[in-house]
Design a protein around this motif. Structure first.
Motif, mmCIF file in Angstrom:
data_model
loop_
_atom_site.group_PDB
_atom_site.id
_atom_site.type_symbol
_atom_site.label_atom_id
_atom_site.label_comp_id
_atom_site.label_asym_id
_atom_site.label_seq_id
_atom_site.Cartn_x
_atom_site.Cartn_y
_atom_site.Cartn_z
ATOM 1 N N ILE A 393 0.827 -1.206 0.000
ATOM 2 C CA ILE A 393 0.000 0.000 0.000
ATOM 3 C C ILE A 393 0.861 1.255 0.000
ATOM 4 O O ILE A 393 0.693 2.153 -0.828
ATOM 5 C CB ILE A 393 -0.936 0.027 1.228
ATOM 6 C CG1 ILE A 393 -1.830 -1.207 1.260
ATOM 7 C CG2 ILE A 393 -1.766 1.300 1.238
ATOM 8 C CD1 ILE A 393 -2.601 -1.362 2.549
ATOM 9 N N PHE A 394 1.773 1.340 0.960
ATOM 10 C CA PHE A 394 2.537 2.570 1.096
ATOM 11 C C PHE A 394 3.569 2.725 -0.012
ATOM 12 O O PHE A 394 4.004 3.838 -0.308
ATOM 13 C CB PHE A 394 3.191 2.662 2.481
ATOM 14 C CG PHE A 394 2.809 3.930 3.186
ATOM 15 C CD1 PHE A 394 3.649 5.015 3.212
ATOM 16 C CD2 PHE A 394 1.561 4.045 3.779
ATOM 17 C CE1 PHE A 394 3.274 6.193 3.837
ATOM 18 C CE2 PHE A 394 1.181 5.217 4.401
ATOM 19 C CZ PHE A 394 2.042 6.299 4.433
ATOM 20 N N ALA A 395 3.940 1.631 -0.644
ATOM 21 C CA ALA A 395 4.825 1.736 -1.810
ATOM 22 C C ALA A 395 4.115 2.494 -2.929
ATOM 23 O O ALA A 395 4.732 3.295 -3.648
ATOM 24 C CB ALA A 395 5.228 0.351 -2.283
ATOM 25 N N THR A 396 2.804 2.273 -3.061
ATOM 26 C CA THR A 396 2.023 3.004 -4.065
ATOM 27 C C THR A 396 1.993 4.489 -3.750
ATOM 28 O O THR A 396 2.169 5.335 -4.637
ATOM 29 C CB THR A 396 0.587 2.455 -4.137
ATOM 30 O OG1 THR A 396 0.624 1.081 -4.530
ATOM 31 C CG2 THR A 396 -0.257 3.240 -5.123
ATOM 32 N N LEU A 397 1.787 4.843 -2.466
ATOM 33 C CA LEU A 397 1.759 6.252 -2.085
ATOM 34 C C LEU A 397 3.097 6.918 -2.360
ATOM 35 O O LEU A 397 3.160 8.028 -2.899
ATOM 36 C CB LEU A 397 1.405 6.397 -0.602
ATOM 37 C CG LEU A 397 1.422 7.833 -0.083
ATOM 38 C CD1 LEU A 397 0.372 8.689 -0.786
ATOM 39 C CD2 LEU A 397 1.214 7.881 1.421
ATOM 40 N N THR A 398 4.173 6.249 -1.999
ATOM 41 C CA THR A 398 5.507 6.811 -2.225
ATOM 42 C C THR A 398 5.760 7.024 -3.715
ATOM 43 O O THR A 398 6.386 8.006 -4.122
ATOM 44 C CB THR A 398 6.581 5.874 -1.635
ATOM 45 O OG1 THR A 398 6.295 5.668 -0.240
ATOM 46 C CG2 THR A 398 7.965 6.473 -1.779
ATOM 47 N N GLU A 399 5.217 6.141 -4.522
ATOM 48 C CA GLU A 399 5.399 6.222 -5.970
ATOM 49 C C GLU A 399 4.700 7.441 -6.575
ATOM 50 O O GLU A 399 5.199 8.042 -7.532
ATOM 51 C CB GLU A 399 4.838 4.934 -6.609
ATOM 52 C CG GLU A 399 5.060 4.800 -8.097
ATOM 53 C CD GLU A 399 4.451 3.517 -8.653
ATOM 54 O OE1 GLU A 399 4.279 3.446 -9.883
ATOM 55 O OE2 GLU A 399 4.142 2.610 -7.855
ATOM 56 N N ILE A 400 3.562 7.836 -6.018
ATOM 57 C CA ILE A 400 2.767 8.905 -6.630
ATOM 58 C C ILE A 400 2.793 10.222 -5.860
ATOM 59 O O ILE A 400 2.181 11.206 -6.294
ATOM 60 C CB ILE A 400 1.292 8.463 -6.780
ATOM 61 C CG1 ILE A 400 0.686 8.155 -5.397
ATOM 62 C CG2 ILE A 400 1.181 7.274 -7.704
ATOM 63 C CD1 ILE A 400 -0.780 7.764 -5.442
ATOM 64 N N LYS A 401 3.506 10.280 -4.746
ATOM 65 C CA LYS A 401 3.407 11.457 -3.870
ATOM 66 C C LYS A 401 3.849 12.752 -4.533
ATOM 67 O O LYS A 401 3.417 13.837 -4.135
ATOM 68 C CB LYS A 401 4.214 11.230 -2.586
ATOM 69 C CG LYS A 401 5.711 11.126 -2.756
ATOM 70 C CD LYS A 401 6.399 10.840 -1.427
ATOM 71 C CE LYS A 401 7.902 10.683 -1.579
ATOM 72 N NZ LYS A 401 8.563 11.914 -1.999
ATOM 73 N N ASP A 402 4.698 12.672 -5.552
ATOM 74 C CA ASP A 402 5.147 13.883 -6.243
ATOM 75 C C ASP A 402 4.301 14.184 -7.481
ATOM 76 O O ASP A 402 4.651 15.059 -8.281
ATOM 77 C CB ASP A 402 6.619 13.745 -6.644
ATOM 78 C CG ASP A 402 7.545 13.650 -5.433
ATOM 79 O OD1 ASP A 402 7.232 14.296 -4.406
ATOM 80 O OD2 ASP A 402 8.552 12.924 -5.505
ATOM 81 N N GLU A 403 3.202 13.472 -7.656
ATOM 82 C CA GLU A 403 2.334 13.659 -8.822
ATOM 83 C C GLU A 403 0.962 14.185 -8.397
ATOM 84 O O GLU A 403 -0.069 13.846 -8.969
ATOM 85 C CB GLU A 403 2.190 12.343 -9.589
ATOM 86 C CG GLU A 403 3.520 11.798 -10.103
ATOM 87 C CD GLU A 403 3.366 10.479 -10.854
ATOM 88 O OE1 GLU A 403 2.321 10.290 -11.510
ATOM 89 O OE2 GLU A 403 4.293 9.640 -10.781
ATOM 90 N N ILE A 404 0.974 15.025 -7.366
ATOM 91 C CA ILE A 404 -0.265 15.583 -6.826
ATOM 92 C C ILE A 404 -0.242 17.096 -6.987
ATOM 93 O O ILE A 404 0.639 17.775 -6.453
ATOM 94 C CB ILE A 404 -0.442 15.201 -5.343
ATOM 95 C CG1 ILE A 404 -0.565 13.672 -5.200
ATOM 96 C CG2 ILE A 404 -1.646 15.894 -4.741
ATOM 97 C CD1 ILE A 404 -0.613 13.188 -3.769
ATOM 98 N N TYR A 405 -1.195 17.607 -7.746
ATOM 99 C CA TYR A 405 -1.269 19.043 -8.036
ATOM 100 C C TYR A 405 -2.165 19.723 -6.995
ATOM 101 O O TYR A 405 -3.182 19.167 -6.585
ATOM 102 C CB TYR A 405 -1.841 19.241 -9.446
ATOM 103 C CG TYR A 405 -1.680 20.626 -10.004
ATOM 104 C CD1 TYR A 405 -0.426 21.105 -10.388
ATOM 105 C CD2 TYR A 405 -2.783 21.460 -10.172
ATOM 106 C CE1 TYR A 405 -0.273 22.377 -10.915
ATOM 107 C CE2 TYR A 405 -2.638 22.741 -10.690
ATOM 108 C CZ TYR A 405 -1.387 23.192 -11.060
ATOM 109 O OH TYR A 405 -1.241 24.445 -11.579
ATOM 110 N N PRO A 406 -1.818 20.939 -6.547
ATOM 111 C CA PRO A 406 -2.639 21.606 -5.519
ATOM 112 C C PRO A 406 -4.059 21.901 -6.004
ATOM 113 O O PRO A 406 -4.309 22.028 -7.204
ATOM 114 C CB PRO A 406 -1.877 22.917 -5.252
ATOM 115 C CG PRO A 406 -0.501 22.697 -5.786
ATOM 116 C CD PRO A 406 -0.630 21.722 -6.914
#
Length: 452
Positions: A393-406
């Protein structure tokens, strides 16, 4: 002899004084001497009786949040015997709670000490003379340690009035059992165009829709347009709901419904009993919702345990964003509290501390705002979420954490969100109306209503 007697007397007095001093400094009394202070002196050195616990009232609109705050209150009491609290965490229906809060703040009485305010409603409480307590003294020291946007959305004129529970990264939830039955690997769905092709295969081979969309909500549109770096409200509160990118996304989703690849959610929302019963019975193969939706699966869809996997959202184009930071509640303190100091301490402990953020994951399955805990060993420990969804689960979050726009939350946001939930989405998904026509007409009305 006289000198010897004087010396012995002095030595006796010295030893007696020394022994008495040692006995008085031992907090446990285990080394107390028989020559220690008499009983009446000892009685005056006893610790004063413990202070009465402070009662704090907290309003929220999600039972899981109430459970979390009760857990954190119990943890607080373990570590703070001299500052005990009795937390009355009340779960009140969403609309009722926000209406009651607004009325209580306007009238000057009846508000709780602490309150969870949903982010789309928060601008309603920032108008005029703000009736919430400024939290800069507890927030600013933690800015280097947290995702700053998750407090910025609860701020005004440089003052912070709320702290979020989570980042709210949106992900895809796949029913692996149904995907395997169709012979489709979730990891092969990288773009939204793949949803149309591979989703059609899943629907045909399983006899159920590949994905569902809300019929009266915003979770099936807002995250998707955020992936395109678009929004429904601009940075200055301007109405942008009819941005061409927004129309593009909605038109594509409407096409998926028309092609029977997607279906409108039973109960017309994903956080409804009807949808959860439908999904629990294997009613659809996938849904995209924020990270916080995990606890809806674990707590309310038990039959899917071991069948669900979490993956990034499909991007609109290669290299595009695969997630969006959605939803949130700002825990705030009202200016009617009579226990401001301990309210602030508890808020900081529950929402900003390392311990609190680890429990956000362990208790709620949410992605905590304190970034250092993302790599903490505690995040890899087995819990009900890893038992349900698997250990990646958290591997997925770490993978996408920099792909979140405000996202933009402004004073115009509540009106726009209400129009989206109650007019735009129902007309398109429930009544099959043309997306572009519906969206443009709603945007015109919103601009007129807000004087733009």
């Amino acid at each position: 002899m006289r000198k010897t007697g004087i010396a012995l007397t002095a030595l006796t007095l010295f030893l007696t004084t020394a022994l008495t001093a040692c006995g008085g400094n031992d907090n446990n009394g285990t080394n107390a001497s028989p020559t220690a202070a008499p009983a009446e002196t000892s009685a005056t050195s006893e610790a004063p009786p413990a202070a009465e616990p402070t009662k704090l009232t907290l309003w929220t609109f999600v039972q899981q949040h109430a459970d979390f705050y009760n857990f954190m209150a119990a943890e607080w009491n373990k570590g703070n015997p001299d500052q005990q609290i009795v937390l009355d965490a009340q779960n009140i229906p969403y609309d009722d709670m926000h209406t009651r809060l607004l009325l209580a703040l306007q009238s000057g009485e009846g508000a709780p000490d602490l309150v969870d305010i949903e982010q789309s409603k928060f601008p309603n409480y920032m108008k005029g003379n703000v009736q919430l307590v400024e939290l800069n003294d507890i927030v600013e020291p933690e800015i280097p340690n947290i995702v700053k946007s998750r407090v910025d959305i609860y701020s005004k004129d440089g003052k912070y009035y709320g702290v979020d529970l989570h980042v709210g990264a949106t992900v895809m939830y796949y029913n692996k059992e149904l995907m395997d039955k169709a012979g489709v690997n979730p990891d092969d769905i990288k773009l939204w165009s793949d949803v149309e092709t591979l989703g059609k295969t899943v629907a045909e081979k399983t006899g159920v829709p590949f994905i569902t969309f809300e019929g009266a909500g915003n979770w099936s549109w807002w995250p998707a347009i955020n992936q395109m770096k678009s929004d429904q409200v601009g940075p200055n509160g301007e109405i942008t709901v009819d941005d061409p990118r927004n129309i593009q996304a909605m038109s594509f989703f409407k096409k998926l419904v028309d092609e029977k690849i997607a279906a409108v959610s039973p109960g017309v929302g994903h956080d409804t009993p009807e949808y959860k019963a439908f999904m629990n019975a294997g009613g659809a193969a996938a849904v995209f919702m924020p990270f916080w939706f995990m606890n809806r699966f674990t707590d309310e869809m038990p039959d899917l345990k071991g069948k669900m996997v979490i993956r990034p959202m499909p991007a609109w184009e290669a290299g595009g964003n695969r997630s969006a930071g959605m939803g949130g509640t700002g825990l705030s303190i009202t200016n009617q509290t009579k226990s401001l100091e301990i309210s602030k301490k508890f808020l900081a402990y529950a929402k900003l501390s390392k311990e609190g953020n680890i429990q956000v994951w362990k208790q709620l399955g949410m992605d905590p705002i304190r970034t250092e805990v993302w790599s903490d060993p505690a995040m890899a420990e087995s819990n009900k979420f890893t038992d349900y969804f698997g250990t990646d689960i958290f591997a997925t979050l770490t993978e996408i954490k920099d792909e979140i726009y405000p996202v933009n939350i402004r004073e115009t946001s509540p009106k726009v969100f209400d129009a989206v939930r109650n007019e735009i989405v129902p007309k398109i998904f429930q009544f099959g109306e043309d997306p572009e026509t519906v969206i443009k007409k709603a945007a015109e009305a919103l601009r007129k209503d807000t004087g733009q």
